[in-house]
Design a protein around this motif. Sequence first.
Motif, mmCIF file in Angstrom:
data_model
loop_
_atom_site.group_PDB
_atom_site.id
_atom_site.type_symbol
_atom_site.label_atom_id
_atom_site.label_comp_id
_atom_site.label_asym_id
_atom_site.label_seq_id
_atom_site.Cartn_x
_atom_site.Cartn_y
_atom_site.Cartn_z
ATOM 1 N N MET A 1 1.078 -1.189 -0.065
ATOM 2 C CA MET A 1 -0.101 -0.012 0.121
ATOM 3 C C MET A 1 0.849 1.255 -0.036
ATOM 4 S SD MET A 1 -2.912 -1.133 2.653
ATOM 5 C CE MET A 1 -1.623 -1.777 4.208
ATOM 6 N N SER A 2 2.157 1.106 -0.340
ATOM 7 C CA SER A 2 3.009 2.109 -0.170
ATOM 8 C C SER A 2 4.161 2.128 -1.192
ATOM 9 C CB SER A 2 3.611 2.128 1.335
ATOM 10 O OG SER A 2 2.718 2.156 2.334
ATOM 11 N N ALA A 3 5.015 3.146 -1.279
ATOM 12 C CA ALA A 3 6.331 3.153 -1.833
ATOM 13 C C ALA A 3 7.163 3.500 -0.382
ATOM 14 C CB ALA A 3 6.481 4.082 -2.734
ATOM 15 N N ILE A 4 7.961 2.291 -0.430
ATOM 16 C CA ILE A 4 8.933 2.622 0.721
ATOM 17 C C ILE A 4 10.351 2.723 0.241
ATOM 18 C CG2 ILE A 4 7.530 1.069 2.216
ATOM 19 C CD1 ILE A 4 9.222 -1.260 1.745
ATOM 20 N N ALA A 5 11.239 3.176 1.193
ATOM 21 C CA ALA A 5 12.634 3.614 0.740
ATOM 22 C C ALA A 5 13.569 3.553 2.125
ATOM 23 C CB ALA A 5 12.603 4.893 0.056
ATOM 24 N N GLY A 6 14.844 3.369 1.920
ATOM 25 C CA GLY A 6 15.698 3.558 3.029
ATOM 26 C C GLY A 6 17.094 3.568 2.462
ATOM 27 N N LEU A 7 17.790 3.847 3.596
ATOM 28 C CA LEU A 7 19.227 3.991 3.461
ATOM 29 C C LEU A 7 19.886 3.435 4.586
ATOM 30 C CD1 LEU A 7 21.490 5.278 1.500
ATOM 31 C CD2 LEU A 7 20.996 7.329 2.720
ATOM 32 N N ILE A 8 21.105 2.596 4.605
ATOM 33 C CA ILE A 8 21.834 2.350 5.836
ATOM 34 C C ILE A 8 23.614 2.494 5.486
ATOM 35 C CG2 ILE A 8 21.900 -0.095 5.291
ATOM 36 C CD1 ILE A 8 22.393 -0.790 8.022
ATOM 37 N N ASN A 9 24.100 3.398 6.056
ATOM 38 C CA ASN A 9 25.536 3.729 5.990
ATOM 39 C C ASN A 9 26.296 2.669 6.995
ATOM 40 O OD1 ASN A 9 25.147 5.559 4.123
ATOM 41 N ND2 ASN A 9 25.968 7.164 5.381
ATOM 42 N N LEU A 22 15.315 10.928 -1.568
ATOM 43 C CA LEU A 22 14.643 9.510 -1.982
ATOM 44 C C LEU A 22 13.190 10.012 -1.766
ATOM 45 C CD1 LEU A 22 16.713 6.931 0.073
ATOM 46 C CD2 LEU A 22 16.437 7.098 -2.616
ATOM 47 N N MET A 23 12.917 10.479 -0.841
ATOM 48 C CA MET A 23 11.359 10.751 -0.553
ATOM 49 C C MET A 23 10.589 11.714 -1.382
ATOM 50 S SD MET A 23 11.042 8.360 1.734
ATOM 51 C CE MET A 23 9.136 8.705 1.870
ATOM 52 N N ARG A 24 11.620 12.641 -1.893
ATOM 53 C CA ARG A 24 10.857 13.965 -2.716
ATOM 54 C C ARG A 24 10.818 13.162 -4.194
ATOM 55 N NH1 ARG A 24 14.376 17.501 0.017
ATOM 56 N NH2 ARG A 24 16.074 17.216 -1.389
ATOM 57 N N ALA A 25 11.629 12.287 -4.373
ATOM 58 C CA ALA A 25 11.411 11.656 -5.787
ATOM 59 C C ALA A 25 10.171 10.836 -5.947
ATOM 60 C CB ALA A 25 12.566 10.666 -5.968
ATOM 61 N N LEU A 26 9.529 10.631 -4.761
ATOM 62 C CA LEU A 26 8.349 9.663 -4.896
ATOM 63 C C LEU A 26 7.163 10.624 -4.669
ATOM 64 C CD1 LEU A 26 9.259 7.120 -2.118
ATOM 65 C CD2 LEU A 26 9.008 6.475 -4.521
ATOM 66 N N GLN A 27 7.213 11.925 -4.812
ATOM 67 C CA GLN A 27 6.093 12.843 -4.628
ATOM 68 C C GLN A 27 5.380 12.970 -5.835
ATOM 69 O OE1 GLN A 27 7.851 16.897 -3.552
ATOM 70 N NE2 GLN A 27 8.061 16.234 -1.630
ATOM 71 N N LYS A 28 5.790 12.218 -7.053
ATOM 72 C CA LYS A 28 4.857 12.370 -8.043
ATOM 73 C C LYS A 28 3.855 11.276 -8.070
ATOM 74 C CE LYS A 28 7.763 8.992 -10.696
ATOM 75 N NZ LYS A 28 8.363 8.504 -11.967
ATOM 76 N N TYR A 29 3.728 10.167 -7.152
ATOM 77 C CA TYR A 29 2.496 9.480 -6.921
ATOM 78 C C TYR A 29 1.671 9.983 -5.708
ATOM 79 C CZ TYR A 29 5.912 6.303 -9.194
ATOM 80 O OH TYR A 29 6.817 5.790 -9.940
ATOM 81 N N PRO A 30 0.510 9.779 -5.914
ATOM 82 C CA PRO A 30 -0.307 10.063 -4.794
ATOM 83 C C PRO A 30 -0.060 9.586 -3.646
ATOM 84 C CG PRO A 30 -1.691 8.658 -6.272
ATOM 85 C CD PRO A 30 -0.278 9.207 -6.953
ATOM 86 N N SER A 31 -0.602 10.286 -2.221
ATOM 87 C CA SER A 31 -0.231 9.608 -1.056
ATOM 88 C C SER A 31 -1.139 10.075 -0.025
ATOM 89 C CB SER A 31 1.114 9.919 -0.451
ATOM 90 O OG SER A 31 1.067 11.712 -0.441
ATOM 91 N N THR A 507 2.685 -3.479 -9.560
ATOM 92 C CA THR A 507 3.377 -2.202 -8.328
ATOM 93 C C THR A 507 3.298 -0.981 -9.042
ATOM 94 O OG1 THR A 507 4.629 -3.911 -7.366
ATOM 95 C CG2 THR A 507 5.317 -1.761 -7.062
ATOM 96 N N LYS A 508 3.861 -0.743 -10.189
ATOM 97 C CA LYS A 508 4.004 0.533 -10.665
ATOM 98 C C LYS A 508 2.671 1.237 -11.134
ATOM 99 C CE LYS A 508 8.595 -0.272 -11.435
ATOM 100 N NZ LYS A 508 9.904 -0.516 -12.220
ATOM 101 N N LEU A 509 1.880 0.369 -11.755
ATOM 102 C CA LEU A 509 0.321 0.922 -11.921
ATOM 103 C C LEU A 509 -0.349 1.076 -10.561
ATOM 104 C CD1 LEU A 509 -1.008 -1.547 -14.864
ATOM 105 C CD2 LEU A 509 -0.826 0.927 -14.811
ATOM 106 N N SER A 510 -0.165 0.563 -9.518
ATOM 107 C CA SER A 510 -1.032 0.707 -8.487
ATOM 108 C C SER A 510 -0.396 2.064 -7.611
ATOM 109 C CB SER A 510 -0.541 -0.378 -7.453
ATOM 110 O OG SER A 510 0.794 -0.423 -6.583
ATOM 111 N N LEU A 511 0.849 2.162 -7.949
ATOM 112 C CA LEU A 511 1.477 3.638 -7.300
ATOM 113 C C LEU A 511 0.953 4.857 -7.911
ATOM 114 C CD1 LEU A 511 5.062 2.612 -6.541
ATOM 115 C CD2 LEU A 511 3.320 3.009 -4.907
#
Length: 645
Positions: A1-9, A22-31, A507-511
Amino acid sequence: MSAIAGLINFNEDIDIEQGDKLMRALQKYPSDSVDTWHTERVFFGCHAQWITPESISERLPYYDSERKLAITADAIIDNRTELFDMLAVEHGQRKTMSDSQLILLAYRKWEQETPKYLIGDFTFMICDDSKHILFGARDFSGNRTLYYHQSPKRFAFCTIMEPLFTLPQIEKKLNEQWLAEFLAIPLTVDAMDCSSTVYAHIEQIPPSHTITVKDGKVTFSRYSTLKAGDMLKLKSNGEYEEAFRDVFQQAVSARLRTHRQVGAHLSGGLDSGSVASFAAKALRNENKRLHTFSYVPVDDFTDDWTPRDRFSDERPYIQSTVAHVGNINSNYLDLPGMSPLSEINDWLEMMEMPYKFFENSFWLKGIYENAHHQGVGVLLNGQRGNWTISWGPALDYQAMLMRKLRWIQLYREMKQFGIRMGVGRKRILSVIGKKAFPAIGKMFTSNTEESFPMLINPQFAKRTNVLDKLHVHGFDRTDYSLLSAYDIRKQQFEQLYSWNLNGTIGTKLSLRYSLWERDPTNDLRVIRFCLSVPDNQFVQNGLDRALIRRATADYLPDNVRLNQKKRGVQGADGVHRMAPSWKAFINEIQQLIQDPSISQYLNIEEIKSALFKIKEAPRPEYVYEFGFRILMRSLIFYRFIKGVT
């Protein structure tokens, strides 16, 4: 039900601005909500779309400070009741517990064995501070995507690829091996390696796999392989039919869980009709109606060129199902102005890679658009049905009886099948003989059938050694008529590349449209049940797909349920829809042929040959010819390459 993202150094603190990118690049999708969580070395994000009632106002990412566990998840879990019982969840908490909390609770009990207990569509990542690991998984058939990038300094992941390129030092370099496989495989499968992507520095978690990141090392483990086990032994046909209805209704009902409307793809066939019928019945109890969406050809299209046993306009069968089932709001979509050509750029943006399924692309997108506008949260389909609920290949079953020398049963099946289909036994015997003994069958089969042209540049193929790899996996053939349907089915469940593409599309249609495509015919409980049912339940008395035909006696009209002679063909008006743009289509192909930047990848001589055959006028029958497919696939690939470079 989401687009998820993460980063570990691994060696230094995170620059939070990188996580924010990372999160701003997902703004084109409704949320419905966007949230993040981070420590000095770990960043999690979730761009949430609320589909289920429990997801409303769900906290994601979620951090359990007592147990030092954090989770971000893109998941709908379907066996909630079973998990609640196994995990001893109090009844008062069950109604509101989100799926991500349920996954985290399961992880506390089973740790890295957790995905084995989950039924549904999911990807998730868990940060386990106490064990100093990052652990995640993708569902068994890859219905949700999760891409990642790894380097000696960090590990980053996201539901889609593009946000990962916002991070420093990730080059957008093409993966030549993936490109070679994409071009060389004649089927719609994009690549054999399910961990690879079109980009060299982006990989993906394969279906049925877990991922563990510890001390800078990334490891995978396959947790699910579907094989036939012990056969189910019941006393009568009626008991098998009842058992089928029980497990299928459970799978359908589990996928109706949304606070919005429920929709369904509906064609004139058995699979989608059965899904719609079982769903409409269950929705009555919730005072909801099922919204069905059916692609139909444009009004001025005629299909006098199709074989007599095929039809492009399935409306008579669909309308019959709608009238018989009831509790359905039906939508018939002819989608004027849309064609395989008009939607290429949109699909390339969504998919983030080239694709081959252009025949269905325009009506798939059209259905999603219409479902979105009607407030649909869950869109049901029956894509996996051919291998599960409606399994039962009559001719292959008879070939199996021949190989096993079961002559009396073979005689009865041939006789009944011939009566049902209006075909003589001599003709049936010729077909099943070749299927039963394919080595002999090849000796008596003419070699005149057209083979799929090689789209890949021969030099590129040689440099990547892709043809040898294709041969190992059996992808170097276009004629599957002598291949056993049982072997193909076995491959469908065991080889991961059979699953990967549908999950990527879904997945990509759903987003984009903020709704989830759900397939009850792909439910693990349904698959395991169908793999346990004896073959003589699936083919019986000359009736193919016999179990579902018998089990849906009160669910579907007889003209749909017992239809053995005719099949619908979707997308048959694709070339007809392209007629107004045919000149532009031909001109772009000619431009492609002259472009030296693309000739290193494509077999230009084959493209020239295909163009010569069809360039004069857009004849509707081109839509299923190899030459037209070559041109469309070339054009899609060309636009992708031009867009990247």
